[in-house]
Scaffold this active site. Structure first.
Site, PDB file in Angstrom:
ATOM      1  N   VAL A   1       0.847  -1.197   0.000  1.00  0.00           N
ATOM      2  CA  VAL A   1       0.000   0.000   0.000  1.00  0.00           C
ATOM      3  C   VAL A   1       0.881   1.245   0.000  1.00  0.00           C
ATOM      4  O   VAL A   1       0.414   2.342   0.293  1.00  0.00           O
ATOM      5  CB  VAL A   1      -0.963   0.023   1.211  1.00  0.00           C
ATOM      6  CG1 VAL A   1      -2.015  -1.062   1.091  1.00  0.00           C
ATOM      7  CG2 VAL A   1      -0.195  -0.103   2.537  1.00  0.00           C
TER       8      VAL A   1
ATOM      9  N   ASP B   1      -2.305  -2.690  -3.822  1.00  0.00           N
ATOM     10  CA  ASP B   1      -3.125  -1.516  -4.081  1.00  0.00           C
ATOM     11  C   ASP B   1      -2.390  -0.561  -5.004  1.00  0.00           C
ATOM     12  O   ASP B   1      -3.002   0.325  -5.597  1.00  0.00           O
ATOM     13  CB  ASP B   1      -3.485  -0.810  -2.772  1.00  0.00           C
ATOM     14  CG  ASP B   1      -4.526   0.278  -2.976  1.00  0.00           C
ATOM     15  OD1 ASP B   1      -5.628  -0.053  -3.456  1.00  0.00           O
ATOM     16  OD2 ASP B   1      -4.244   1.444  -2.659  1.00  0.00           O
TER      17      ASP B   1
ATOM     18  N   GLU C   1       1.569   1.593 -13.308  1.00  0.00           N
ATOM     19  CA  GLU C   1       0.254   1.940 -12.788  1.00  0.00           C
ATOM     20  C   GLU C   1      -0.346   3.020 -13.678  1.00  0.00           C
ATOM     21  O   GLU C   1       0.321   4.040 -13.921  1.00  0.00           O
ATOM     22  CB  GLU C   1       0.364   2.441 -11.344  1.00  0.00           C
ATOM     23  CG  GLU C   1      -0.968   2.672 -10.675  1.00  0.00           C
ATOM     24  CD  GLU C   1      -0.842   3.042  -9.203  1.00  0.00           C
ATOM     25  OE1 GLU C   1      -1.485   4.042  -8.798  1.00  0.00           O
ATOM     26  OE2 GLU C   1      -0.113   2.341  -8.464  1.00  0.00           O
TER      27      GLU C   1
ATOM     28  N   ARG D   1       4.180   2.361  -2.518  1.00  0.00           N
ATOM     29  CA  ARG D   1       4.339   2.777  -3.907  1.00  0.00           C
ATOM     30  C   ARG D   1       4.740   1.565  -4.735  1.00  0.00           C
ATOM     31  O   ARG D   1       5.506   0.710  -4.280  1.00  0.00           O
ATOM     32  CB  ARG D   1       5.404   3.882  -4.023  1.00  0.00           C
ATOM     33  CG  ARG D   1       4.946   5.229  -3.504  1.00  0.00           C
ATOM     34  CD  ARG D   1       3.852   5.839  -4.371  1.00  0.00           C
ATOM     35  NE  ARG D   1       3.414   7.143  -3.924  1.00  0.00           N
ATOM     36  CZ  ARG D   1       2.364   7.355  -3.126  1.00  0.00           C
ATOM     37  NH1 ARG D   1       1.674   6.323  -2.672  1.00  0.00           N
ATOM     38  NH2 ARG D   1       2.006   8.575  -2.793  1.00  0.00           N
TER      39      ARG D   1
ATOM     40  N   HIS E   1      -5.456   1.292  -6.574  1.00  0.00           N
ATOM     41  CA  HIS E   1      -4.968   2.419  -5.769  1.00  0.00           C
ATOM     42  C   HIS E   1      -6.132   3.045  -4.993  1.00  0.00           C
ATOM     43  O   HIS E   1      -6.311   4.265  -4.981  1.00  0.00           O
ATOM     44  CB  HIS E   1      -4.285   3.460  -6.659  1.00  0.00           C
ATOM     45  CG  HIS E   1      -3.235   4.250  -5.937  1.00  0.00           C
ATOM     46  ND1 HIS E   1      -2.058   4.663  -6.528  1.00  0.00           N
ATOM     47  CD2 HIS E   1      -3.171   4.700  -4.661  1.00  0.00           C
ATOM     48  CE1 HIS E   1      -1.330   5.346  -5.663  1.00  0.00           C
ATOM     49  NE2 HIS E   1      -1.978   5.385  -4.521  1.00  0.00           N
TER      50      HIS E   1
END
Length: 323
Positions: free
Chosen positions: A235, A261, A266, A237, A285
């Site tokens: 959670v 997450d 990304e 980076r 995210h």
């Protein structure tokens, strides 16, 4: 006040599906002696930024920042700030704050949810429900597990607090282990201590910011060091984890699973192999989302606006990342 000269300006970009206009309204309620405006269009941003002393938003581009003639503080609405034009802020003598801490309760709850989903095999239960299949399956107990938390800031501390009732052993990883922390043990990022912690970890929770130290912190050697029953939760980076090494570890059964997450890249491309693993949980995210996001941030920013206007002391601003 002059209609064209607000002292607090909220930029129009939303975050986590939450409307920035609501944030501006909360700031206005908390700052009745200030002129708080919301810029709903690019034109309004360009006009209103000229005289604002405080601007708050997700980001601000160089061209817009150049138009700010009176700016003293930029209040970021996220915990991360590496995406901001920090050099330009420094050249303009503009202080920068972030939203560190406001996400801690909800992200910690999501981490607890990931861990319990793994330990109690809730995904398997959902699959059997979807098949209308009443058939028992094997689960685990969280009690007695070892949870290693990388990063003992607000999020890592909140995770530790929420795990305190589960009778688990907690190991914390931080830059300055001599300062201690809320976990049962605290170690640093370097040396055999970190390797030894990985070797006894059942759940590895990454809750650290991206820095030179944490970038690619978890790669092939680290996944080989983790026990084969370990689950990795990120959670922090996405770039803290070497994605190719993670995929290889999952393919080779070096770890039991992962909950992500954040990812690198990304957003995660639709054809990425991580989507195809049964033992990987992926959320977009989303751990940072909370209906209380704007309320918590407005409390911090309103306090900083008051401090800045009454004392002018930038060094005492809460969540100051650059002055």
């Amino acid at each position: 006040m002059n209609d064209n000269a607000p002292d607090v300006l909220v930029l129009r970009a939303d975050t986590h599906g939450l409307h920035a206009r609501d944030y501006a309204d909360l700031l206005a309620d908390r700052l009745p002696d200030h002129d708080v405006r919301f810029a709903s269009t690019p034109t309004e941003e360009r006009e209103l930024v000229k005289r604002a002393t405080v601007v708050s938003g997700v980001d601000i581009d160089a061209a817009l920042l150049e138009r700010a003639e009176s700016l003293r503080l930029f209040a970021g609405v996220a915990a991360g700030y590496n995406h901001l034009p920090l050099e330009q802020f420094a050249e303009m003598d503009v202080a920068v704050t972030n939203a560190s801490g406001i996400h801690a309760p909800n992200i910690a709850e999501q981490v607890a949810g990931y861990i319990l989903t793994f330990s109690r095999q809730l995904r398997e239960g959902l699959h059997r429900q979807q098949r209308n299949e009443w058939r028992h399956y094997q689960a685990e107990e969280l009690m007695g597990s070892t949870v290693t938390i990388v990063g003992l800031g607000a999020i890592g501390t909140a995770v530790t607090e929420r795990l305190s009732g589960f009778d688990v052993e907690t190991l914390g990883v931080r830059y300055t282990p001599e300062k201690g922390g809320p976990t049962d043990e605290v170690i640093g990022f370097d040396g055999p201590g970190f390797e030894a912690a990985l070797a006894r970890t059942d759940y590895l929770v990454v809750a650290a910011p991206l820095t030179d130290t944490t970038r690619r912190l978890l790669g092939t050697a680290e996944f080989q060091t983790l026990p084969p029953n370990a689950r990795v939760i990120n959670v922090g980076r996405g770039q803290i984890i070497d994605t190719d090494a993670l995929v290889a570890a999952l393919q080779q059964n070096q770890i039991e699973g992962a909950a992500l997450d954040v990812t690198d890249p990304e957003p995660l491309p639709a054809d990425h192999p991580l989507w195809d693993f049964e033992n990987v949980l992926i959320t977009p995210h989303n751990a940072g989302h909370s209906p209380k996001h704007w309320e918590r941030l407005a409390d911090i920013v309103a306090g900083n606006v008051t401090t800045l206007s009454e004392t002018g002391d930038e060094a005492s601003l809460r969540n100051l990342v650059q002055s």
